[in-house]
Design an enzyme around this catalytic site. Structure first.
Site, PDB file in Angstrom:
ATOM      1  N   ASP A  77      32.981  42.338  39.806  1.00 36.87           N
ATOM      2  CA  ASP A  77      33.838  43.480  39.391  1.00 36.87           C
ATOM      3  C   ASP A  77      33.218  44.719  39.467  1.00 36.87           C
ATOM      4  O   ASP A  77      33.254  45.512  38.922  1.00 36.87           O
ATOM      5  CB  ASP A  77      34.563  43.166  38.231  1.00 36.87           C
ATOM      6  CG  ASP A  77      35.676  42.725  38.764  1.00 36.87           C
ATOM      7  OD1 ASP A  77      36.365  42.149  39.359  1.00 36.87           O
ATOM      8  OD2 ASP A  77      36.215  41.947  38.306  1.00 36.87           O
ATOM      9  N   ARG A 121      48.400  42.881  48.224  1.00 34.36           N
ATOM     10  CA  ARG A 121      47.154  41.430  48.110  1.00 34.36           C
ATOM     11  C   ARG A 121      47.980  40.095  48.385  1.00 34.36           C
ATOM     12  O   ARG A 121      49.011  39.625  48.486  1.00 34.36           O
ATOM     13  CB  ARG A 121      46.923  42.186  46.736  1.00 34.36           C
ATOM     14  CG  ARG A 121      46.346  43.393  46.464  1.00 34.36           C
ATOM     15  CD  ARG A 121      45.590  42.748  45.063  1.00 34.36           C
ATOM     16  NE  ARG A 121      44.380  42.427  44.767  1.00 34.36           N
ATOM     17  CZ  ARG A 121      43.946  42.608  43.624  1.00 34.36           C
ATOM     18  NH1 ARG A 121      44.553  43.621  42.469  1.00 34.36           N
ATOM     19  NH2 ARG A 121      42.944  41.060  43.999  1.00 34.36           N
TER      20      ARG A 121
HETATM   21  C1  S3P Z   1      39.491  37.283  37.253  1.00 33.92           C
HETATM   22  C2  S3P Z   1      38.827  36.954  38.270  1.00 33.92           C
HETATM   23  C3  S3P Z   1      38.197  37.790  39.709  1.00 33.92           C
HETATM   24  C4  S3P Z   1      38.029  39.155  39.050  1.00 33.92           C
HETATM   25  C5  S3P Z   1      38.884  39.667  38.508  1.00 33.92           C
HETATM   26  C6  S3P Z   1      39.960  38.922  36.533  1.00 33.92           C
HETATM   27  C7  S3P Z   1      39.830  36.542  35.671  1.00 33.92           C
HETATM   28  O1  S3P Z   1      39.331  38.072  40.504  1.00 33.92           O
HETATM   29  O2  S3P Z   1      37.702  40.244  40.421  1.00 33.92           O
HETATM   30  O3  S3P Z   1      39.242  41.312  38.024  1.00 33.92           O
HETATM   31  O4  S3P Z   1      40.215  36.920  34.998  1.00 33.92           O
HETATM   32  O5  S3P Z   1      40.160  35.252  36.742  1.00 33.92           O
HETATM   33  P1  S3P Z   1      38.862  36.557  41.566  1.00 33.92           P
HETATM   34  O6  S3P Z   1      39.793  35.397  40.715  1.00 33.92           O
HETATM   35  O7  S3P Z   1      39.312  36.726  42.119  1.00 33.92           O
HETATM   36  O8  S3P Z   1      37.613  36.409  42.223  1.00 33.92           O
END
Ligand code: S3P
Length: 436
Positions: free
Chosen positions: A314, A122
Site C-alpha cells: 500500500d 475489482r
Molecule cells: C489488506 C490487504 C492488502 C492491502 C489492503 C488491506 C488487508 O490487500 O492492499 O489495503 O487488510 O488484509 P491484498 O490482500 O489484496 O494484498
C-alpha cells in the site's frame, strides 16, 4: 494551502488514525462474538465505517462507548442475518472480501455484497474460489466482480493453497473456517500481513502455523474482547514522506503499528538513506507498536524487489513519489497487484508524477523512476477517487511551489479524514498560537 505556508518545515507530533486493517477485523470479530466487545481507536475513515455499517445492517449493534471507544454487541458465530438489501461495502475491498468469508457459513442466510464504482470493478474470484473449496455457495457477477451473492451453508473446512499473495484471501478463508465442520488449512504462497492470525491468537482461538500453512480448528463461539487499535503505519508513511520532502522537518508519530508485514516501507526508506527512529516499543493485542521519529534528509534511489512487495504494497505509490526526488534512479517491480487496487495505481501514479514533470517508465508490474526531480505543482491531479493516489497528490501540493488541485479531495477520507487539515496546521504554528 498558501504559498507562504506550503514550503515551511513540518515539526511536531502527529497521532495517526487507528490501523485500517486491524479495525476491519476487530469489527468483524466483535460482531460474531458472544456478548459485548469494545474497540478503542477505530478509525473514522470511510473504509472502517463501511465495515461497521455492513455489520450493523446484518444485526450487530455498534454504539459509542465514550471518547474513541465503540461498543459492539456481538450476535454469535452464526447470528448475523441477511438484511434483504445488498450490503454496501463502499470503496473497501477488505470489507467485501473478508465479509465473504465471515458470512458464507451462516446456514439459511443470504447476503449480497456490493460497493462503489471502483469496488465493483475489482476481482472477487480470488476469494470466491477458495471459499467454494470449503463448501461455500458463492457467485460473482460476470468477470468475477461484485455484486457477490452468498447463500449460507455449513462449511466443510478443507485445505486451500493460496494462488495470490493476499492477506484478504487468507483472512476470508480463516474467518470462514471458524464455524466449519472440520479443520481449515490455508497455505500461503508468500507471507502477507498477519493481523487476522495475531488477533485469533489474542482471542485464544485454536490456530497453529507449520511452515507456510495455517491450520484452524473450528470453534463454537468467539469470545468478546476489548480491542486497542494501534496507529496505522500506512497513514504514518504519508507523514514520513511529508517530512522527507520538506527540508528542516522533524516529526514524531506515537503508537504506530510496527507489524513487520506492514513496515516494508521503513526498510526501503532506510535503504534510501532516511533517518527514522523507533522508540517506546510496546505489544498491543499481539501487535508490535512504537513511536516513529523522522527527520528530513536527502534520499538515494533504490530497487524494490518482488519479494519485498507484500510488506509495502500500500506504500508503493508513496515510495514511487519519493523515488522521483531521490539522488539516482529507482526500480519498483513485482507489483502487478497494484493494477487491481482502488484504481490502477501503476497508471494513476505514473500520470500524477508525470503531470508534476517527473520521468517515469511504466511496466506491467511497476515503474522505473528517474531521480533528481523537485516537485513543481501547478496542475489538476486526477485521483481516480483513490485515497492513496489522492494523499500522494496532497503531498505534492505541500512540497511544490505551485498548487496541486485534487479533482476529488474527498477520496482522502477513505483512510485519512483530516490529513490535509493536519498538514496545514503543522505548517502554520504561528497562526495556531494566535488562535484564542
Ligand atoms: C489488506 C490487504 C492488502 C492491502 C489492503 C488491506 C488487508 O490487500 O492492499 O489495503 O487488510 O488484509 P491484498 O490482500 O489484496 O494484498
Amino acid at each position: 494551502m498558501t504559498m507562504t505556508t506550503r514550503m515551511r518545515p513540518l515539526r511536531g507530533q502527529v497521532t495517526v488514525p487507528g490501523d485500517k486493517s486491524i479495525g476491519h477485523r476487530a469489527c468483524m470479530l466483535a460482531a460474531i462474538g458472544t456478548g459485548a466487545s469494545e474497540i478503542i481507536g477505530l478509525s473514522g475513515g470511510g473504509d472502517n465505517q463501511s465495515t461497521r455499517h455492513c455489520l450493523s445492517a446484518a444485526g450487530a449493534t455498534f454504539e459509542s462507548g465514550g471518547a474513541n471507544v465503540v461498543r459492539v454487541e456481538g450476535r454469535g458465530l452464526r447470528g448475523l442475518r441477511g438484511p434483504g438489501d445488498p450490503l454496501d461495502c463502499g470503496n473497501s475491498g477488505t470489507t467485501l472480501r473478508l465479509l465473504m468469508g465471515l458470512l458464507a457459513g451462516i446456514p439459511g442466510e443470504s447476503f449480497t455484497l456490493t460497493g462503489d464504482a471502483s469496488l465493483v470493478r475489482r476481482p472477487m474470484e480470488r476469494v470466491a474460489a477458495p471459499l467454494r473449496r470449503l463448501g461455500a455457495d458463492v457467485v460473482t457477477a460476470p468477470g468475477g466482480r461484485p455484486p457477490v451473492g452468498l447463500r449460507g451453508v455449513t462449511l466443510t473446512g478443507g485445505r486451500v493453497v493460496g494462488a495470490v499473495a493476499s492477506a484478504q484471501v487468507k483472512s476470508a478463508v480463516l474467518l470462514a473456517g471458524l464455524g466449519a465442520r472440520s479443520e481449515t488449512t490455508y497455505v500461503e504462497p508468500i507471507a502477507t500481513r498477519d493481523h487476522t492470525e495475531r488477533m485469533f491468537v489474542a482471542l485464544g482461538l485454536p490456530l497453529v502455523r507449520v511452515g507456510d500453512a495455517w491450520t484452524l480448528t473450528p470453534v463454537d463461539r468467539v469470545p468478546p474482547h476489548r480491542w486497542s487499535i494501534p496507529g496505522d503505519p500506512s497513514s504514518a508513511a504519508f507523514w514520513c514522506a511529508a517530512a522527507l520532502l520538506t527540508p528542516g522537518s522533524e516529526l514524531t508519530l506515537p503508537g504506530v503499528c510496527l507489524n513487520p508485514g506492514r513496515t516494508g516501507f521503513l526498510r526501503v526508506l532506510e535503504r534510501m538513506g532516511a533517518e527514522i527512529g523507533v522508540e517506546d516499543p510496546k505489544m498491543i493485542d499481539g501487535e508490535p507498536t512504537g513511536t516513529l521519529t523522522v527527520r528530513y534528509g536527502p534520499l538515494r534511489g533504490t530497487t524494490v524487489t518482488p519479494d519485498e512487495v507484500p510488506d509495502c504494497i500500500d506504500e508503493l505509490p508513496l515510495l514511487a513519489l519519493l523515488a522521483t526526488t531521490a539522488d539516482g534512479s529507482s526500480e519498483i517491480r513485482g507489483a502487478g497487484e497494484l493494477a487491481v487496487k482502488e484504481s490502477d495505481r501503476i497508471a494513476a501514479m505514473a500520470a500524477l508524477l508525470r503531470a508534476d514533470g517527473a520521468h517515469v517508465e511504466v511496466h506491467a508490474d511497476g515503474w522505473t523512476l528517474a531521480g533528481g526531480h523537485r516537485p513543481m505543482g501547478g496542475f489538476i491531479a486526477r485521483t481516480h477517487g483513490d485515497h492513496r493516489v489522492a494523499l500522494c497528490a496532497a503531498l505534492l501540493d505541500a512540497a511544490a511551489p505551485a498548487p496541486v488541485v485534487l479533482d476529488a479531495p474527498e477520496a482522502i477520507d477513505v483512510s485519512y479524514p483530516g490529513f490535509v487539515r493536519a498538514l496545514a496546521d503543522l505548517r502554520t504554528p504561528s497562526a495556531r498560537l494566535r488562535d484564542p
